[in-house]
Enzyme design. Structure first.
Site, PDB file in Angstrom:
ATOM      1  N   GLY A  54      96.773  47.678  55.407  1.00 17.40           N
ATOM      2  CA  GLY A  54      95.780  47.001  55.033  1.00 17.40           C
ATOM      3  C   GLY A  54      95.655  45.675  55.847  1.00 17.40           C
ATOM      4  O   GLY A  54      96.352  45.421  56.663  1.00 17.40           O
ATOM      5  N   CYS A  81     102.701  50.368  58.120  1.00 20.40           N
ATOM      6  CA  CYS A  81     102.238  49.047  58.469  1.00 20.40           C
ATOM      7  C   CYS A  81     102.363  48.021  57.247  1.00 20.40           C
ATOM      8  O   CYS A  81     103.577  47.742  56.639  1.00 20.40           O
ATOM      9  CB  CYS A  81     100.854  48.941  59.067  1.00 20.40           C
ATOM     10  SG  CYS A  81     100.372  47.770  59.987  1.00 20.40           S
ATOM     11  N   TYR A  82     101.226  47.736  56.682  1.00 22.75           N
ATOM     12  CA  TYR A  82     101.360  46.800  55.498  1.00 22.75           C
ATOM     13  C   TYR A  82     102.296  47.304  54.424  1.00 22.75           C
ATOM     14  O   TYR A  82     103.032  46.720  53.743  1.00 22.75           O
ATOM     15  CB  TYR A  82      99.962  46.351  54.926  1.00 22.75           C
ATOM     16  CG  TYR A  82      99.897  45.443  53.890  1.00 22.75           C
ATOM     17  CD1 TYR A  82      99.829  44.365  54.044  1.00 22.75           C
ATOM     18  CD2 TYR A  82      99.966  45.972  52.511  1.00 22.75           C
ATOM     19  CE1 TYR A  82      99.857  43.326  52.876  1.00 22.75           C
ATOM     20  CE2 TYR A  82     100.129  44.906  51.338  1.00 22.75           C
ATOM     21  CZ  TYR A  82      99.968  43.772  51.609  1.00 22.75           C
ATOM     22  OH  TYR A  82      99.929  42.818  50.399  1.00 22.75           O
ATOM     23  N   HIS A 168     101.365  53.874  63.245  1.00 27.51           N
ATOM     24  CA  HIS A 168     100.363  54.441  62.488  1.00 27.51           C
ATOM     25  C   HIS A 168     100.729  56.141  62.830  1.00 27.51           C
ATOM     26  O   HIS A 168     100.156  56.463  63.924  1.00 27.51           O
ATOM     27  CB  HIS A 168      99.088  54.124  62.626  1.00 27.51           C
ATOM     28  CG  HIS A 168      98.578  52.789  62.117  1.00 27.51           C
ATOM     29  ND1 HIS A 168      98.307  52.759  60.892  1.00 27.51           N
ATOM     30  CD2 HIS A 168      99.070  51.599  62.276  1.00 27.51           C
ATOM     31  CE1 HIS A 168      98.090  51.603  60.442  1.00 27.51           C
ATOM     32  NE2 HIS A 168      98.443  50.682  61.578  1.00 27.51           N
ATOM     33  N   GLU A 170      99.293  58.514  61.484  1.00 27.62           N
ATOM     34  CA  GLU A 170      98.271  59.407  61.390  1.00 27.62           C
ATOM     35  C   GLU A 170      97.183  59.600  62.387  1.00 27.62           C
ATOM     36  O   GLU A 170      96.079  60.495  62.174  1.00 27.62           O
ATOM     37  CB  GLU A 170      97.745  58.735  59.960  1.00 27.62           C
ATOM     38  CG  GLU A 170      96.815  57.476  59.964  1.00 27.62           C
ATOM     39  CD  GLU A 170      97.808  56.283  59.891  1.00 27.62           C
ATOM     40  OE1 GLU A 170      99.136  56.523  60.002  1.00 27.62           O
ATOM     41  OE2 GLU A 170      97.444  55.164  59.695  1.00 27.62           O
ATOM     42  N   SER A 223      68.842  68.261  50.903  1.00 23.56           N
ATOM     43  CA  SER A 223      67.917  68.142  51.909  1.00 23.56           C
ATOM     44  C   SER A 223      67.863  69.355  52.794  1.00 23.56           C
ATOM     45  O   SER A 223      67.061  69.419  54.040  1.00 23.56           O
ATOM     46  CB  SER A 223      68.559  67.100  52.855  1.00 23.56           C
ATOM     47  OG  SER A 223      69.750  67.490  53.427  1.00 23.56           O
ATOM     48  N   ASP A 227      75.914  68.654  53.910  1.00 29.18           N
ATOM     49  CA  ASP A 227      76.602  67.976  52.967  1.00 29.18           C
ATOM     50  C   ASP A 227      75.634  68.086  51.319  1.00 29.18           C
ATOM     51  O   ASP A 227      76.740  68.331  50.658  1.00 29.18           O
ATOM     52  CB  ASP A 227      76.762  66.572  53.375  1.00 29.18           C
ATOM     53  CG  ASP A 227      77.323  66.192  54.440  1.00 29.18           C
ATOM     54  OD1 ASP A 227      77.972  66.918  55.301  1.00 29.18           O
ATOM     55  OD2 ASP A 227      76.978  64.964  55.230  1.00 29.18           O
ATOM     56  N   LYS A 368      83.906  65.432  57.840  1.00 26.70           N
ATOM     57  CA  LYS A 368      82.815  66.626  57.949  1.00 26.70           C
ATOM     58  C   LYS A 368      83.338  67.741  58.265  1.00 26.70           C
ATOM     59  O   LYS A 368      82.736  68.904  57.487  1.00 26.70           O
ATOM     60  CB  LYS A 368      82.181  66.255  59.388  1.00 26.70           C
ATOM     61  CG  LYS A 368      80.850  67.002  59.508  1.00 26.70           C
ATOM     62  CD  LYS A 368      79.760  66.609  58.610  1.00 26.70           C
ATOM     63  CE  LYS A 368      78.415  66.938  58.754  1.00 26.70           C
ATOM     64  NZ  LYS A 368      77.326  66.459  58.031  1.00 26.70           N
TER      65      LYS A 368
END
Ligand code: XMP
Length: 512
Positions: A54, A81-82, A168, A170, A223, A227, A368
């Site tokens: 964060g 981290c945080y 991190h 990830e 559309s 998505d 995506k």
């Protein structure tokens, strides 16, 4: 949900990436706000909890804090981290401003590789981004990794199964991050890894049913892109034809797309389907307009007006659905909290004008490629699921100068030839985006014995990871030759084909 990892979000830029990495390991994970009350967290019976990074410093005024009882619940916890600094602080360790701020790829020495760090090499490159750091572990913990400037790059309390890493795991820049996450998920949390997209679809279907209620109705603007199509298929699974889809056909789609959308949503997923055939109106309003921004503006405005008219004629619906995916959520700066449903606060958006206060956004946690995987799981056709990006204003921004039905036909047919040949060469999955552009340029040619004065088509094909930068694709000459010959022979009013060999930057991918 049998097995789940909950990720408490402290606002870090990689929080959803953590969730995605966990899902890649076939363990379901969900991101929830850091201030979710502890009883609520425990009621969900997570196999493990990850505390995200964060932007705050743990000593900042008003910095997020959690109930320390979370560490006594017997659930494995990994702070990143945080999340690690907060753990250290709440359990009696020391957190101080780092003398050397570490940012980027940093070599970390793994001192104890029996627990969380099992299987990592002793010296491993990790991604760091921090100003604060743990300088003293809380009692019961010991430092298992360090860097030149950071004495506690990772810490663990194996007995309580509470862990922390300053780097991190990830992000892909952390070379062995995946091993660390696998250790946490499978050795520490003892997950079995039996989750997949099918299970995600089932959970999402249940969540949509709960959110919409037994008689609720949903309106979705389709559309034809990936998505909104996947969102429609998912919501259809949940509530059948209490879902109404309005598809505004502006006449500027690629060849065959409009019919495919109609076919899919009247046969495969037979929602209540309204096709607003509005091409005439769009072409009338675009007449004489040459400025790219003005074209976009007109198309956006017309789209909203046509959609609104159709929607109002349907009577009151309870919810408005959108195929918002995670990168859109990030771009609009809305945070990542609610999973399926959220209060609607789009500024000046269509849902507001139509009187909707809540949105259904079942894809807002997904990236995506996860959306595509979900689409395939739901049984949408491959061509639709793997469709390349296509701008909302459609072919209008691929026609330089005034947009007319005739010019649209020229670019649409040329584009279809290009797409066909790329697919036949087996290159469609290797090129990120490719299309034809109708330049406004006419030039002299000769066909048969006749002089011609016709249009020039440009071919644009790019490779890119993120569409922010792009390289032009090195297409085989034989392919370019075939495409060029076919376009000039098969598409009336084209007498010349050129290839765009510009990178982005300086050029953008689209021509307008
Ligand atoms: P540019 O041309 O800016 O395009 O390099 C980057 C990516 O965005 C797509 N694009 C759009 N997508 N509405 C969209 O939904 C738009 O108005 C729009 N303009 C560009 C483009 O196709 C490429 O993938």
């Amino acid at each position: 949900m049998k097995e789940m990892i909950l990720i408490l979000d402290f606002g870090g830029q990689y929080t959803q990436l953590i969730a995605r990495r966990v899902r890649e390991c076939h363990v379901y994970s969900e991101v929830i706000p850091w201030h979710t009350p502890l009883p609520e967290i425990l009621a969900r019976q997570p196999r493990g909890i990850i505390l995200s990074g964060g932007p705050s410093g743990v000593h900042d005024e008003g910095a997020p804090r959690i109930d320390p009882a979370i560490y006594e619940a017997g659930i494995p916890i990994l702070g990143i981290c945080y999340g690690m600094q907060l753990t250290a602080l709440l359990l009696g360790g020391r957190v101080e401003r780092a003398r050397e701020r570490e940012y980027g790829r940093i070599t970390v020495r793994m001192k104890d590789r029996d627990g969380l760090l099992e299987g990592l090499t002793e010296s491993s490159v990790c991604w760091m981004s921090h100003t604060w750091q743990v300088t003293e572990c809380p009692s019961g913990f010991h430092a298992v990794a360090e860097t030149e400037h950071c004495p506690v790059a990772a810490m663990e309390n194996r007995e309580k199964r509470v862990y922390g890493v300053q780097f991190h795991p990830e992000v892909t820049h952390t070379a062995e991050g995946k091993i660390l996450l696998l250790n946490f998920l499978f050795k520490i949390c003892r997950c079995s890894g039996d989750w997949n997209m099918k299970a995600y679809a089932e959970t999402a279907v249940r969540q949509i049913q709960d959110a919409v209620g037994p008689g609720g109705t949903v309106l979705l603007a389709l559309s034809g892109g990936v998505d909104s199509s996947v969102a429609a298929a998912l919501i259809y699974r949940a509530i059948g034809n209490r879902l109404t889809c309005v598809f505004v056909d502006h006449g500027l789609l690629r060849k065959g797309e409009s019919d495919q959308v109609c076919h899919v949503f009247s046969h495969l997923f037979p929602v209540r389907f309204i096709r607003a055939d509005a091409a005439d109106r769009f072409f009338a309003d675009l007449k004489g307009v040459t400025d790219p921004e003005e074209k976009r503006h007109i198309i956006g405005r017309d789209f909203i007006e046509v959609f609104r008219k159709e929607a109002l004629s349907l009577g009151k619906m309870d919810y408005f659905a959108q195929g918002t995916i995670y990168p859109d959520v990030i771009e609009s700066g809305q945070g990542s909290n609610a999973a399926v449903i959220k209060s609607h606060h789009n500024v000046g958006g269509l849902p507001n004008e139509l009187g909707f206060t809540e949105l259904i956004e079942p894809l807002r946690m997904l990236f995506k490629d996860e959306v595509r995987a979900l689409g395939e799981t739901l049984g949408l056709p491959r061509e639709l699921v793997w469709r390349q990006p296509f701008p909302g204003p459609g072919l209008a921004v691929r026609i330089i100068g005034e947009v007319t039905p005739e010019k649209t036909a020229i670019v649409r047919e040329s584009d279809a030839v290009f797409r066909e040949e790329i697919a036949a060469a087996g290159l469609d999955s290797r090129i990120s985006q490719y299309f034809a552009v109708l330049t406004n340029l006419r030039s002299v040619g000769v066909m048969g014995d006749e002089r011609t004065y016709d249009y020039t088509i440009a071919l644009r094909a790019v490779t890119t990871d993120d569409f922010m930068t792009a390289d032009w694709a090195r297409l085989p000459y034989e392919l370019i030759e075939r495409v060029s010959a076919r376009i000039v022979n098969e598409v009336p009013h084209v007498s010349r084909v050129v290839l765009d060999v510009t990178t982005k930057p300086p050029a953008s991918i689209e021509w307008e």
